[in-house]
Design a protein around this motif. Structure first.
Motif, mmCIF file in Angstrom:
data_model
loop_
_atom_site.group_PDB
_atom_site.id
_atom_site.type_symbol
_atom_site.label_atom_id
_atom_site.label_comp_id
_atom_site.label_asym_id
_atom_site.label_seq_id
_atom_site.Cartn_x
_atom_site.Cartn_y
_atom_site.Cartn_z
ATOM 1 N N TYR A 1 39.269 -28.704 74.839
ATOM 2 C CA TYR A 1 39.896 -29.778 75.610
ATOM 3 C C TYR A 1 41.408 -29.591 75.684
ATOM 4 O O TYR A 1 42.006 -29.684 76.766
ATOM 5 C CB TYR A 1 39.543 -31.110 74.958
ATOM 6 C CG TYR A 1 40.297 -32.306 75.486
ATOM 7 C CD1 TYR A 1 39.970 -32.879 76.708
ATOM 8 C CD2 TYR A 1 41.323 -32.890 74.741
ATOM 9 C CE1 TYR A 1 40.651 -33.992 77.188
ATOM 10 C CE2 TYR A 1 42.004 -33.994 75.209
ATOM 11 C CZ TYR A 1 41.667 -34.543 76.431
ATOM 12 O OH TYR A 1 42.347 -35.643 76.894
ATOM 13 N N LEU A 2 42.041 -29.292 74.559
ATOM 14 C CA LEU A 2 43.490 -29.114 74.554
ATOM 15 C C LEU A 2 43.896 -27.883 75.361
ATOM 16 O O LEU A 2 44.885 -27.915 76.108
ATOM 17 C CB LEU A 2 43.994 -28.992 73.114
ATOM 18 C CG LEU A 2 43.902 -30.236 72.236
ATOM 19 C CD1 LEU A 2 44.483 -29.940 70.851
ATOM 20 C CD2 LEU A 2 44.615 -31.428 72.864
ATOM 21 N N ALA A 3 43.138 -26.806 75.210
ATOM 22 C CA ALA A 3 43.479 -25.578 75.931
ATOM 23 C C ALA A 3 43.319 -25.748 77.440
ATOM 24 O O ALA A 3 44.141 -25.272 78.228
ATOM 25 C CB ALA A 3 42.607 -24.428 75.430
ATOM 26 N N ALA A 4 42.262 -26.432 77.844
ATOM 27 C CA ALA A 4 41.961 -26.575 79.265
ATOM 28 C C ALA A 4 42.895 -27.561 79.957
ATOM 29 O O ALA A 4 43.222 -27.389 81.133
ATOM 30 C CB ALA A 4 40.513 -27.001 79.454
ATOM 31 N N THR A 5 43.333 -28.593 79.240
ATOM 32 C CA THR A 5 44.159 -29.628 79.864
ATOM 33 C C THR A 5 45.651 -29.405 79.656
ATOM 34 O O THR A 5 46.467 -29.930 80.419
ATOM 35 C CB THR A 5 43.811 -31.019 79.304
ATOM 36 O OG1 THR A 5 44.093 -31.044 77.899
ATOM 37 C CG2 THR A 5 42.339 -31.346 79.550
ATOM 38 N N GLY A 6 46.024 -28.682 78.602
ATOM 39 C CA GLY A 6 47.427 -28.501 78.275
ATOM 40 C C GLY A 6 48.076 -29.732 77.682
ATOM 41 O O GLY A 6 49.287 -29.760 77.472
ATOM 42 N N ILE A 7 47.277 -30.736 77.369
ATOM 43 C CA ILE A 7 47.814 -31.989 76.869
ATOM 44 C C ILE A 7 48.409 -31.796 75.474
ATOM 45 O O ILE A 7 47.951 -30.959 74.690
ATOM 46 C CB ILE A 7 46.708 -33.074 76.850
ATOM 47 C CG1 ILE A 7 47.294 -34.464 76.656
ATOM 48 C CG2 ILE A 7 45.667 -32.774 75.786
ATOM 49 C CD1 ILE A 7 46.275 -35.577 76.873
ATOM 50 N N GLU A 8 49.458 -32.561 75.191
ATOM 51 C CA GLU A 8 50.093 -32.504 73.874
ATOM 52 C C GLU A 8 49.487 -33.555 72.952
ATOM 53 O O GLU A 8 49.471 -34.737 73.286
ATOM 54 C CB GLU A 8 51.610 -32.745 73.998
ATOM 55 C CG GLU A 8 52.368 -31.573 74.582
ATOM 56 C CD GLU A 8 52.363 -30.353 73.671
ATOM 57 O OE1 GLU A 8 52.234 -30.526 72.438
ATOM 58 O OE2 GLU A 8 52.491 -29.237 74.201
ATOM 59 N N HIS A 9 48.972 -33.100 71.822
ATOM 60 C CA HIS A 9 48.461 -33.988 70.783
ATOM 61 C C HIS A 9 49.102 -33.589 69.460
ATOM 62 O O HIS A 9 49.514 -32.427 69.298
ATOM 63 C CB HIS A 9 46.939 -33.861 70.660
ATOM 64 C CG HIS A 9 46.179 -34.750 71.599
ATOM 65 N ND1 HIS A 9 44.868 -35.115 71.381
ATOM 66 C CD2 HIS A 9 46.536 -35.366 72.746
ATOM 67 C CE1 HIS A 9 44.450 -35.895 72.366
ATOM 68 N NE2 HIS A 9 45.446 -36.056 73.204
ATOM 69 N N PRO A 10 49.187 -34.499 68.501
ATOM 70 C CA PRO A 10 49.699 -34.115 67.180
ATOM 71 C C PRO A 10 48.884 -32.966 66.587
ATOM 72 O O PRO A 10 47.651 -32.982 66.625
ATOM 73 C CB PRO A 10 49.522 -35.398 66.351
ATOM 74 C CG PRO A 10 49.525 -36.503 67.352
ATOM 75 C CD PRO A 10 48.870 -35.941 68.575
ATOM 76 N N GLY A 11 49.570 -31.955 66.072
ATOM 77 C CA GLY A 11 48.875 -30.824 65.466
ATOM 78 C C GLY A 11 48.204 -29.911 66.472
ATOM 79 O O GLY A 11 47.289 -29.157 66.114
ATOM 80 N N ARG A 12 48.666 -29.925 67.718
ATOM 81 C CA ARG A 12 48.022 -29.142 68.777
ATOM 82 C C ARG A 12 47.829 -27.667 68.378
ATOM 83 O O ARG A 12 46.736 -27.114 68.542
ATOM 84 C CB ARG A 12 48.846 -29.241 70.060
ATOM 85 C CG ARG A 12 48.377 -28.321 71.186
ATOM 86 C CD ARG A 12 49.308 -28.376 72.398
ATOM 87 N NE ARG A 12 49.056 -27.263 73.294
ATOM 88 C CZ ARG A 12 48.139 -27.272 74.258
ATOM 89 N NH1 ARG A 12 47.384 -28.328 74.450
ATOM 90 N NH2 ARG A 12 47.972 -26.217 75.034
ATOM 91 N N ALA A 13 48.871 -27.020 67.880
ATOM 92 C CA ALA A 13 48.778 -25.593 67.549
ATOM 93 C C ALA A 13 47.724 -25.342 66.479
ATOM 94 O O ALA A 13 46.959 -24.370 66.556
ATOM 95 C CB ALA A 13 50.144 -25.069 67.092
ATOM 96 N N GLU A 14 47.675 -26.224 65.481
ATOM 97 C CA GLU A 14 46.694 -26.065 64.411
ATOM 98 C C GLU A 14 45.265 -26.245 64.931
ATOM 99 O O GLU A 14 44.346 -25.528 64.525
ATOM 100 C CB GLU A 14 46.962 -27.075 63.290
ATOM 101 C CG GLU A 14 48.234 -26.802 62.497
ATOM 102 C CD GLU A 14 49.475 -27.417 63.158
ATOM 103 O OE1 GLU A 14 49.376 -27.898 64.312
ATOM 104 O OE2 GLU A 14 50.532 -27.407 62.510
#
Length: 233
Positions: free
Chosen positions: A38-51
């Motif tokens: 989900y994060l990769a496909a949307t590019g959305i910023e969430h806490p701890g995204r890289a982890e």
């Protein structure tokens, strides 16, 4: 083998429900396995995204294969905690039909009021109600309301287990506090309250204040919630 895919929206009882199933000695739980996709496909910023991106496959097809593939010996129940907003348009959903799907819902006024504290302008897609209703219409499965779980954990979980074809276990009603190896790497950002818990909190009937700008969002979500709520166990 019973593969329980519990589809929930945000700001619900989903992590406590995962704790409940994780307390069963016959169960292996997995925490939001589609989050990195989900994060990769949307590019959305969430806490701890890289982890998060580093901790899971970012291709949902790889995730789906794992969720429907072989499991370790001694595992009778594979409990999958899913967020419905992680299902993005264009994803092949045939694999979902191989799972024992269930749906965890919550009154949208409470969800929106809670969500607004961490994200100022949530959208209907963020809340997952449309996705839940669409999945339920396609695949079916028991629906549980988080308020019913809190009012009567034993009774509601007993009915849920019956619908899933597994025995209710007394261990589902309580668990030790603390973090789990099966928790997602995002736990430090979101799981403080559940890490302190040892069971489901008592139900509290309290008024909810939805910001005026978000009342239209509650109205948009309500028909989907009502459809699911009317079919809850």
């Amino acid at each position: 083998m019973t593969r329980v895919a519990m589809w929930s929206g945000p700001r619900n009882l989903s992590t406590a429900m995962m704790r409940s199933f994780g307390a069963r000695p016959d169960t292996l739980v997995v925490d939001e396995p589609l989050y990195a996709h989900y994060l990769a496909a949307t590019g959305i910023e969430h806490p701890g995204r890289a982890e998060v991106l580093a901790s899971q496959p970012t291709d949902y097809r790889v995730v789906a294969a794992a969720l429907t593939g072989p499991l370790p010996d001694g595992v009778d129940v594979h409990y999958q905690k899913h967020m419905t907003h992680h299902l993005l348009p264009g994803m092949d959903q045939a694999w979902i039909g191989e799972l024992d799907n269930a749906f965890l819902i919550r009154d949208p006024a409470h969800v929106v009021a809670s969500y607004a504290k961490v994200r100022e302008e949530p959208t209907l897609a963020d809340l997952g109600y449309v996705q839940q209703a669409t999945l339920w219409r396609e695949f079916g499965g028991p629906v549980v309301d988080s308020a019913d779980v809190l009012r009567d954990p034993r009774g509601t979980l007993t009915r849920l287990c019956h619908e899933l074809g597994i025995p209710f276990r007394e261990e589902m009603l309580s668990w030790p506090p603390g973090r789990r190896d099966t928790d997602g790497v995002w736990a430090p950002h979101w799981y403080a309250s559940v890490e302190a818990s040892t069971g489901f909190a008592p139900y509290e009937e309290r008024p909810v204040e939805v910001p005026e700008r978000l009342r239209k969002l509650v109205a948009e979500a309500t028909p989907f919630y009502d459809e699911l709520h009317g079919n809850r166990i």
